[in-house]
Design a protein around this motif. Structure first.
Motif, PDB file in Angstrom:
ATOM      1  N   ASP A  72       0.804  -1.236   0.000  1.00 47.36           N
ATOM      2  CA  ASP A  72       0.000   0.000   0.000  1.00 47.36           C
ATOM      3  C   ASP A  72       0.831   1.277   0.000  1.00 47.36           C
ATOM      4  O   ASP A  72       0.305   2.357   0.295  1.00 47.36           O
ATOM      5  CB  ASP A  72      -0.967   0.055   1.205  1.00 47.36           C
ATOM      6  N   VAL A  73       2.103   1.184  -0.309  1.00 50.72           N
ATOM      7  CA  VAL A  73       2.925   2.395  -0.419  1.00 50.72           C
ATOM      8  C   VAL A  73       2.529   3.125  -1.707  1.00 50.72           C
ATOM      9  O   VAL A  73       2.333   2.497  -2.741  1.00 50.72           O
ATOM     10  CB  VAL A  73       4.426   2.030  -0.422  1.00 50.72           C
ATOM     11  N   GLY A  74       2.417   4.438  -1.635  1.00 49.41           N
ATOM     12  CA  GLY A  74       1.900   5.189  -2.774  1.00 49.41           C
ATOM     13  C   GLY A  74       2.957   5.586  -3.783  1.00 49.41           C
ATOM     14  O   GLY A  74       4.153   5.608  -3.472  1.00 49.41           O
ATOM     15  N   TRP A  75       2.503   5.914  -4.955  1.00 51.25           N
ATOM     16  CA  TRP A  75       3.384   6.349  -6.056  1.00 51.25           C
ATOM     17  C   TRP A  75       4.231   7.537  -5.612  1.00 51.25           C
ATOM     18  O   TRP A  75       5.371   7.659  -6.012  1.00 51.25           O
ATOM     19  CB  TRP A  75       2.500   6.739  -7.240  1.00 51.25           C
ATOM     20  N   GLY A  76       3.678   8.403  -4.764  1.00 48.62           N
ATOM     21  CA  GLY A  76       4.377   9.637  -4.423  1.00 48.62           C
ATOM     22  C   GLY A  76       5.170   9.594  -3.135  1.00 48.62           C
ATOM     23  O   GLY A  76       5.722  10.614  -2.728  1.00 48.62           O
ATOM     24  N   ASP A  77       5.225   8.478  -2.456  1.00 45.00           N
ATOM     25  CA  ASP A  77       5.845   8.469  -1.131  1.00 45.00           C
ATOM     26  C   ASP A  77       7.350   8.690  -1.135  1.00 45.00           C
ATOM     27  O   ASP A  77       7.897   9.221  -0.178  1.00 45.00           O
ATOM     28  CB  ASP A  77       5.538   7.156  -0.406  1.00 45.00           C
ATOM     29  N   PHE A  78       8.026   8.252  -2.183  1.00 44.35           N
ATOM     30  CA  PHE A  78       9.486   8.338  -2.194  1.00 44.35           C
ATOM     31  C   PHE A  78       9.942   9.680  -2.778  1.00 44.35           C
ATOM     32  O   PHE A  78       9.294  10.241  -3.659  1.00 44.35           O
ATOM     33  CB  PHE A  78      10.104   7.210  -3.023  1.00 44.35           C
ATOM     34  N   GLY A  79      11.104  10.115  -2.321  1.00 42.82           N
ATOM     35  CA  GLY A  79      11.657  11.374  -2.816  1.00 42.82           C
ATOM     36  C   GLY A  79      11.818  11.374  -4.326  1.00 42.82           C
ATOM     37  O   GLY A  79      11.564  12.384  -4.984  1.00 42.82           O
ATOM     38  N   CYS A  80      12.211  10.242  -4.882  1.00 43.40           N
ATOM     39  CA  CYS A  80      12.455  10.194  -6.326  1.00 43.40           C
ATOM     40  C   CYS A  80      11.173  10.358  -7.139  1.00 43.40           C
ATOM     41  O   CYS A  80      11.219  10.561  -8.348  1.00 43.40           O
ATOM     42  CB  CYS A  80      13.181   8.897  -6.707  1.00 43.40           C
ATOM     43  N   TYR A  81      10.023  10.281  -6.475  1.00 43.31           N
ATOM     44  CA  TYR A  81       8.736  10.525  -7.147  1.00 43.31           C
ATOM     45  C   TYR A  81       8.112  11.857  -6.696  1.00 43.31           C
ATOM     46  O   TYR A  81       6.922  12.075  -6.886  1.00 43.31           O
ATOM     47  CB  TYR A  81       7.761   9.382  -6.874  1.00 43.31           C
ATOM     48  N   GLY A  82       8.915  12.688  -6.063  1.00 40.43           N
ATOM     49  CA  GLY A  82       8.388  13.990  -5.645  1.00 40.43           C
ATOM     50  C   GLY A  82       7.893  14.021  -4.212  1.00 40.43           C
ATOM     51  O   GLY A  82       7.441  15.052  -3.721  1.00 40.43           O
ATOM     52  N   GLY A  83       7.980  12.871  -3.509  1.00 41.47           N
ATOM     53  CA  GLY A  83       7.558  12.832  -2.107  1.00 41.47           C
ATOM     54  C   GLY A  83       8.765  13.000  -1.205  1.00 41.47           C
ATOM     55  O   GLY A  83       9.441  14.023  -1.242  1.00 41.47           O
TER      56      GLY A  83
END
Ligand code: CA
Length: 504
Positions: free
Chosen positions: A51-62
């Motif tokens: 359930d981790v989201g597309w935007g959670d990581f820094g490399c995706y803008g999170g």
């Protein structure tokens, strides 16, 4: 001239195989790189978050921007390949089973997760673990399984040499133990006893090939908070042990986090700038990726291991704020982008070119033929059933950045929902996400709606899927309908199967 997935034609190698693009230069480059490995082992580490989201990581803008820095995953993305159109299925079990089998939920029959000991699972399917094992791999599954608790669907009976984890899903072990979520159970002796005696396994388990599962420990809330830490240590021990092995290996590491409810390890509690258990868990998961990669490095296996990091579905919005961040419309359970578009980071030092980002279509089930190709075992792909997956070896290793997949098919249970090709998403049905009678409509809340006329979204101009564009773009209609027709016709020769769920 650049490749245009809308216009370019695919090749179908056999009636039971999904058509795919052929790129001669990209394929030759991949073949040359693989040949140059000269007999070295090709190991595989799949890290599957929950359930981790597309935007959670820094490399995706999170990352830092949303109160949970993810330096380890960001580094792998920088030094590897970042997929921006990597797709899961709408929920846990369908995604996991598709990854394992290379088949859509309509084929393997796990249309939604089995819960609280409900029967049904992978039994009868051919898994990538089974085929890699037959090709000489050591196969290890760690963490969340959730592809059936019945004996013949358990990991040690569908291709894994060893399993250390739990068979179901995080919330089932703890939600009824937490007075905040289930006061009516926790403060009632009768209901607590009733659930304690309910016929589902409350322990995390260990099993070896063909054997019985052995309970390791009951998953209380304090035990749950340490699961990801314990599972990481188990995978690290496996990686260390494998350094001295001649056989290649496949490690399928599935985290507990960040499925609701999140109780981070005490070491990570409050560690995120956001000071929220969900975000603390993101920090913990990023740290776990760092630990696994460091173990590969110190044991000298980093150059011989393909690492694929992803999530099994989009954010679970019915449990907000104990949920992920995705910039897209709707959430887990739906076929809007928020339900199915997930992070996908691919790292293989010296083999996957650094610094790539691609919007080429990638379905998690594509790992099935891709991993078999890397193992030199493409011939083992079964021919008695339809394989919806596409071999993406040339996309990942060939450095051409063109996906071998033309169409992505979105299924909402047994209802065909949408087709994506290039920037276009052609939608026939979806779940409603604007119901006025609920406060918090996530992807599991709405009703299935079939559109009177189809809708068309341009995911480049309108990633939030708010402006149907169909009436201005009728020139594409025939191409979309042919794409859907070709897909649906495969079901007449290879009929759908329903094992769990099935209601659209
Ligand atoms: Ca999930």
């Amino acid at each position: 001239m650049a490749h245009d997935p809308v216009v370019a034609e695919t090749v179908r190698d056999a009636a039971h195989l999904e058509p795919h693009f052929v790129f001669d230069a990209q394929e030759a480059a991949a073949a040359a790189k693989l040949a140059a490995r000269d007999g070295k082992r090709t190991n595989v580490l799949v890290v599957l978050f929950d359930d981790v989201g597309w935007g959670d990581f820094g490399c995706y803008g999170g990352g830092v921007a949303v109160g949970a820095p993810t330096p380890n995953i960001d580094r792998l993305a920088r030094e590897g390949m970042l997929l921006t159109s990597c797709y899961s299925e709408p929920s846990c079990t369908p995604s996991r089973a598709s990854l394992m089998t290379g088949r859509l939920p309509m084929r393997h029959g796990l249309m939604r997760p089995p819960m609280y000991g409900e029967p049904g699972g992978l039994e009868g399917e051919v898994t990538v673990a089974e085929l890699l094992s037959a090709a000489g791999y050591v196969t290890q599954a760690v963490g969340k399984w959730h592809m059936g608790e019945n004996r013949h669907s358990q990991p040690q009976n569908v291709g894994f040499d060893d399993f250390y984890g739990f068979l179901s899903v995080s919330d089932m072990y703890t939600e009824w133990r937490d007075p905040y979520f289930f006061p009516e159970v926790v403060y009632s002796e009768e209901r607590t006893r009733w659930l304690e005696n309910a016929p589902f396994n409350k322990c995390f388990v260990h099993a070896t090939r063909g054997g019985d599962i052995e309970n390791v420990e009951e998953v209380t809330i304090p035990v749950l908070s340490e699961l990801d830490d314990k599972w990481c240590a188990y995978s690290q021990e496996f990686i260390i042990r494998m350094a001295g092995e001649e056989k290649p290996w496949f490690l399928y590491h599935c985290t507990r986090g960040t499925h609701f409810d999140n109780y981070p390890h005490p070491r990570f509690l409050g560690s995120s700038p956001a000071k929220h258990p969900y975000k603390d868990t993101i920090i913990e998961l990023d740290d776990i990726v760092g630990r696994l990669v460091a173990t590969l490095e110190v044991t000298g296996q980093l150059d011989d291991t393909l690492i694929f990091i992803t999530s099994d579905n989009g954010p679970e919005m019915e449990t907000w704020p104990d949920s992920a961040w995705s910039p897209f419309r709707s959430a887990k359970g739906s076929t809007w982008e928020g339900g199915q578009r997930v992070p996908g980071v691919v790292y293989w030092r010296g083999m996957v070119e650094a610094g790539q980002a691609s919007d080429g279509l990638f379905s998690l089930m594509d790992l099935f033929p891709t991993l078999l190709h890397l193992a030199g075992a493409s011939d083992a792909i079964p021919s008695d059933r339809y394989i919806d997956a596409v071999d993406q070896t040339s996309f990942l290793v060939g450095a051409g950045a063109d996906s071998n997949r033309k169409f992505l098919y979105y299924w909402l249970g047994s209802t065909f929902s949408a087709l994506r090709v290039g920037e276009w998403k052609f939608m026939l049905a979806s779940t409603s996400d604007d119901d006025r009678d609920v406060q918090n409509p996530g992807g599991f809340t709405g009703v299935t709606q079939k559109y009177t006329y189809s809708r068309l979204y341009n995911l480049y101009l309108d990633p939030l899927e708010q402006h149907s564009y169909m009436i201005r773009k009728l020139a594409y209609l025939d191409a979309f309908q042919q794409g859907i027709g070709g897909h649906l016709r495969t079901f007449s020769k290879y009929p759908p199967k329903v094992v769990v769920g099935g209601v659209g």
